[in-house]
Design an enzyme around this catalytic site. Sequence first.
Site, PDB file in Angstrom:
ATOM      1  N   GLU A 465      -2.449  -1.088  -7.011  1.00  0.00           N
ATOM      2  CA  GLU A 465      -1.120  -1.499  -7.479  1.00  0.00           C
ATOM      3  C   GLU A 465      -0.070  -1.325  -6.380  1.00  0.00           C
ATOM      4  O   GLU A 465       0.854  -2.128  -6.258  1.00  0.00           O
ATOM      5  CB  GLU A 465      -0.716  -0.729  -8.744  1.00  0.00           C
ATOM      6  CG  GLU A 465      -1.645  -0.924  -9.936  1.00  0.00           C
ATOM      7  CD  GLU A 465      -1.925  -2.381 -10.284  1.00  0.00           C
ATOM      8  OE1 GLU A 465      -1.097  -3.259  -9.942  1.00  0.00           O
ATOM      9  OE2 GLU A 465      -2.985  -2.653 -10.880  1.00  0.00           O
ATOM     10  N   HIS A 471       3.393  -5.903  -0.957  1.00  0.00           N
ATOM     11  CA  HIS A 471       3.506  -7.357  -0.786  1.00  0.00           C
ATOM     12  C   HIS A 471       4.884  -7.820  -1.288  1.00  0.00           C
ATOM     13  O   HIS A 471       5.523  -8.681  -0.677  1.00  0.00           O
ATOM     14  CB  HIS A 471       2.384  -8.037  -1.581  1.00  0.00           C
ATOM     15  CG  HIS A 471       2.037  -9.414  -1.119  1.00  0.00           C
ATOM     16  ND1 HIS A 471       1.148 -10.217  -1.795  1.00  0.00           N
ATOM     17  CD2 HIS A 471       2.449 -10.153  -0.059  1.00  0.00           C
ATOM     18  CE1 HIS A 471       1.035 -11.379  -1.156  1.00  0.00           C
ATOM     19  NE2 HIS A 471       1.813 -11.367  -0.113  1.00  0.00           N
TER      20      HIS A 471
END
Length: 676
Positions: A465, A471
């Site tokens: 996660e 990202h």
Amino acid sequence: MSNPLLDFSAQIPFDRITPADVAPAVDQLLARADAALASVTAPDFPAQWGSIARVLDVATEELGRAWGAVSHLNSVADTPELRAAYNAALPRVTEFWTRLGADERLYAKYKAIDPATLNAEQRQARSNAMRNFVLSGAELQGAAKERFAAIQERQAELQQKFSENALDATDAYAYYASAEEIEGLPADVMQAARAAAEGEGKQGYKLTLKMPCYLPVMQFAKSNTLREKLYRAYVTRASDQAEGDAKRFDNSAVMTEILALRREEAQLLGYENFGQVSLVPKMAHTPEQVTHFLRDLAQRARPFAEKDVADLRAFAAEQLGLQDPQAWDWPYISEQLKEARYAFSEQELKQYFTAPKVLAGLFKIVETLFEVAIRRDQAPVWNEAVEFYRIERDGKLVGQFYLDQPARAGKRGGAWMDDARARWLRPDTGRLQTPVAYLVCNFAQGVDGKPPLLTHDDVITLFHEFGHGLHHMLTHVNERDVSGISGVEWDAVELPSQFMENFCWEWEVLKHLTAHVDSGAPLPRALYDKMIAAKNYQAGMQTLRQIEFALFDMLLHTEHEPQGDLLALLARVRAEVAVLKPPAFSRTAHTFSHIFAGGYAAGYYSYKWAEVLSADAYAAFEETTGADGVPSLETGRRYRQAILEAGGSRPAMESFKAFRGREPTLDALLRHQGMA
């Protein structure tokens, strides 16, 4: 501004939001968004990117951000009042986004924008928007447009019906076993089964087809008669093969109609089949490319899968006296062989993974590799257990995230990352909006004053996660719709998350992530070696199982005639790739919710596709790690710049090639899974 959902000045005021705020906020934000849509689609409104963004994008971003906060609370802090407010507003919010996506006047404005007036990020965002308008039916006229909308509505009904049948068929089954029949089951499973029977005033042990009960029965029950009974019930759920009254949940007709509607939708849009439509926004270009990828991987995994089966057969004959194992025997044999071969327990391992130590180790890796600093920060939160952090580079704020680790009542199970706010150079103020992420897990809480203990799977989940979060937060893109995870292809979005998982198996990393809850000692090398030895147990068989699902899915949405016999297709796929064939009565397709009720139709291959990307990306670190086991900072910088900072501003393959200097290969994945 008295309504906290309408306050966009700073972090979301989670300490002030109440269910009563939802309806009035949604009313106001939908009215604003509708007015903005009417304004930008007026004939005299200029077809200019910045002009549309200043009016429409600002209104829809605020609607999305406020509704995102409500949806988030619905997931992590559910109450009857909030659920009622959420469900009341949901259809209206959904209707707006559906209408926006198919608005031909807005589509015409985007078409009329001169690409020469845009920067590279804006060109990518416009290109995505144009594609999405087409896939949403914006180019259709008259009867075709009406039929397209009707197909969407009917598909939504049928997918819901498929889900209900699968769920109801699962819930309807129960078998009350005697103490002799359940010999071998773990104590906690026995206790739960006994309590379930007692709760109904019945004798014995209530066994169901829910995974926490079904799987341990298949793995540990010594009675093959019991295993056969539950197996048969499980693989015939929601099908014509179910026993007696359970046939009423048969999904056969529902599946046929869903496939026919998907084919019709594809043809309305000008495609031959739904597989082609599904791949338009993905990294893979054609169904042929996907099937070639799957078949190539199957061919490479087969020798290892065949050895897995040979090992199971030999062990079953020599140690268990099973000369001709059946489908319901394989999980039991697998578990027995695993215990005999590796001799270590997850319970023993767990004592070394305390939540604070793991988190500190994760932060240290991220700070070192990606040249950032992570600090505690302040923001209103929805629960006292939630922590808030900021990420900085060179003393400047890059992004922030909420971390909600413990399981509790009113919180949805599982783990996920979601965006609270995207990075965006706001067209209304000209100021840079920094990204904010939600990172949510469901870990056990600490007991007896000790810190929470994580399983190794929990550690992998946290790293996964956090990879999605990086990202989203480390992006350098200023255009909202392609910054961070936005606009990234479905079959590439798991690259950064699966990439981070690799660190959880590295000795140099685990030494700094572990400390025994009582003694403080790091993970012993001998225990680590056992864990690594068991890492790729039956990797060959597991790979072929995933390929069987993925190949069936793609062929079902390309070659298969919707009215045809899909069981014959499944049998053909199994003949090609499977090493263990289920019995003729098996109907597993009838509960394949990913493709019949989820977002994975003609997209199930994405799991394996992204695994290839992430393994190959991680191999770049393996190739440049020093003799001291410390990863290369130069490689970390290149990965950050090429993959994380670029976000969705260019095709994922371009980002991958910018990092690796070439297209991805299967080699690293096969090596990581012990199939080189």
